[in-house]
Design an enzyme around this catalytic site. Structure first.
Site, short mmCIF file in Angstrom:
data_model
loop_
_atom_site.label_atom_id
_atom_site.label_comp_id
_atom_site.label_asym_id
_atom_site.label_seq_id
_atom_site.Cartn_x
_atom_site.Cartn_y
_atom_site.Cartn_z
CG ASP A 1 -1.95 -1.05 1.24
OD1 ASP A 1 -2.20 -1.63 0.17
OD2 ASP A 1 -2.51 -1.32 2.31
NE ARG A 2 -1.06 7.31 -1.65
CZ ARG A 2 -1.14 8.35 -0.83
NH1 ARG A 2 -0.07 9.09 -0.60
NH2 ARG A 2 -2.27 8.66 -0.24
#
Length: 500
Positions: A211-212
């Site tokens: 995930d970012r």
């Protein structure tokens, strides 16, 4: 008629690139496939060239990396705005519809006046020819190119640490806030582009994703063969993954197993929740320490669903301390514990967006006011999760706000709503004045850049997130396969004696 394959300007990766070879004078007949015969066109009928061949392999190269450059300010990595071509072939549902109708129904973040001005400025092309008439009716295989002035959100200035590099793989310690690869509003502020631009690591194959907002171990393969070999281990669940996080409250001392299925509520905003009718998930949790307020927990995901660790921790009543989605008031007084939400999915998304809008932190979600207004105008959608599609599904629109939008987190310098040709023509005429204002009224490395006359984003000053806001306490600590094991250092916030 020019062929689209001869254009040297970089395209979006999904369309491939490269020129189609033409036979030379010495080539024997039959050495290459003969060019298809053109069908005789009826009077007034428009010719559409056949679709180009896609290049096999990895698409990002030197031409893409050279589109723009970085600068650093206030602990943030920033991208200088740049011109970028969004490209797409005609969708099946567009065939027989005018270009004007497609813009008015599917790409609503800008008013039609914007597209008329873009056409006058030579920024819209159909089959590599400038478009002057937006009433043109689209046909199958039509190739559309829209040139926009692109702005990217800032990310942390923390460097990417190379953990391992050999003939087969590159393994890095990814900082929080960086997407792995281009998506949505991010392109150059991604791991793939930073590695290519600053470490000369090109043509990497993504093996897995983080995930970012998640930091930690991230692996890339240098060849398709290595990628395929490791990917098989991932599919066969032979890859052991270990994460560490800091959560709210006193996590149980005994091992906790969560097997709640997870539903994706919105790909655009990036929100999931537990739903008993969806796919099986399993995460094992073990507490490492507790400081009287928060706990450090080891997480062992046995499946790889979107936001799995974060959603399971929320369900258990111990969300990650600074999770910008799953530890928000929008979920209700219990913050989603036990799956209790008491809101429809649409109400939940609206509440999350409003909470971030009030804090002037929409960029933390990786979305903008423009994205939301574009989605909200889609009357054909039954709910918000249908309306808010992944950003890459919109190849034309990404930068300019819809008519009349106002973000409380920004100061409008001279942004007139793009609701008429007159306003757009005024913007075009004021190009030189805007450039002078930009040079005289700002400081920093980015001050000498010229504003684009059609780009409203150029006339907006947004609040930058602080470096602290771009960190989430979830870290991929270790990845182990049949023939490898890669680890990173324990993050500072996971130390037993750490204090906020």
């Amino acid at each position: 008629m020019r062929r689209a394959a001869r254009v040297a300007r970089p395209l979006l990766p999904r369309f491939g690139g490269g020129e189609m070879a033409e036979p030379g004078p010495g080539d024997k007949e039959g050495a290459a496939s003969p060019a298809p015969k053109k069908r005789r066109l009826a009077a007034g009928e428009r010719y559409v060239p056949p679709p180009r061949k896609r290049s096999a392999g990895v698409s990002f190269g030197a031409a893409h990396f050279a589109e723009t450059s970085y600068y650093f300010e206030g602990g943030l990595r920033k991208v200088r705005p740049y011109y970028f071509d969004f490209c797409t072939y005609c969708k099946g549902r567009w065939v027989g519809r005018s270009l004007l109708h497609v813009f008015s129904t599917e790409f609503r973040a800008q008013p039609l006046a914007y597209y008329r001005a873009a056409a006058r400025a030579g920024r819209l092309h159909l089959n590599e020819e400038p478009i002057s008439d937006l009433d043109i009716v689209l046909k199958n295989n039509d190739f559309l190119r829209n040139t926009v002035h692109r702005h990217e959100p800032p990310v942390t200035a923390q460097p990417i640490q190379i953990l391992v590099e050999d003939d087969e793989v590159v393994v890095v310690d990814k900082p929080s806030s960086l997407p792995v690869h281009p998506c949505g509003r991010f392109r150059h502020n991604t791991v793939i582009f930073i590695l290519g631009k600053e470490h000369d690591l090109k043509e990497l194959h993504t093996i897995h994703r983080l995930d970012r907002m998640t930091s930690g171990v991230l692996m890339f393969a240098k060849t398709a063969e290595v990628s395929k070999r490791i990917d098989e281990q991932v599919r066969e669940r032979q890859l052991e993954k270990e994460y560490v996080c800091r959560v709210v409250g006193e996590f149980p001392e005994h091992e906790v197993v969560c097997e709640e299925p997870i539903l994706v509520v919105s790909y655009k905003v990036g929100v999931c929740r537990v739903d008993p009718k969806w796919k099986f998930c399993k995460t094992i949790f073990q507490r490492l320490s507790y400081n009287g307020k928060t706990s450090v927990v080891k997480c062992l995901p046995r499946t790889g669903r979107t936001h799995q660790i974060r959603v399971h921790l929320q369900y258990l009543g111990h969300p990650i301390v600074n999770d910008p989605i799953y530890n928000m008031e929008a979920w209700g007084p219990d913050r989603g514990k036990g799956g209790k939400i008491d809101k429809t999915d649409e109400e939940l998304l609206k509440a999350l967006v409003e909470e971030h809008r009030s804090k002037q932190s929409l960029d933390i979600l990786g979305i903008s006011e423009e994205d939301l207004n574009s989605s909200a105008e889609n009357k054909d959608c039954g709910n918000v999760s249908d309306c808010i599609k992944p950003a890459q599904a919109d190849p034309i629109n990404e930068n300019c706000p819809a008519e009349g939008t106002k973000d409380p987190g920004r100061n409008d310098i001279a942004a007139c709503p793009l609701n008429s040709d007159t306003n757009l023509e005024t913007l075009e005429k004021n190009k030189e004045l805007d450039s002078c204002e930009n040079q005289d009224g700002q400081t920093g490395e980015n001050s000498s850049e010229e504003k684009d006359p059609l780009c409203v984003e150029c006339k907006i000053t947004r609040r930058d997130p602080s470096p602290k806001e771009l960190v989430m306490y979830l870290h991929a600590l270790r990845y182990k396969g049949a023939e490898f094991e890669y680890c990173s250092k324990m993050p500072e916030w996971a130390m037993e004696d750490w204090e906020e």
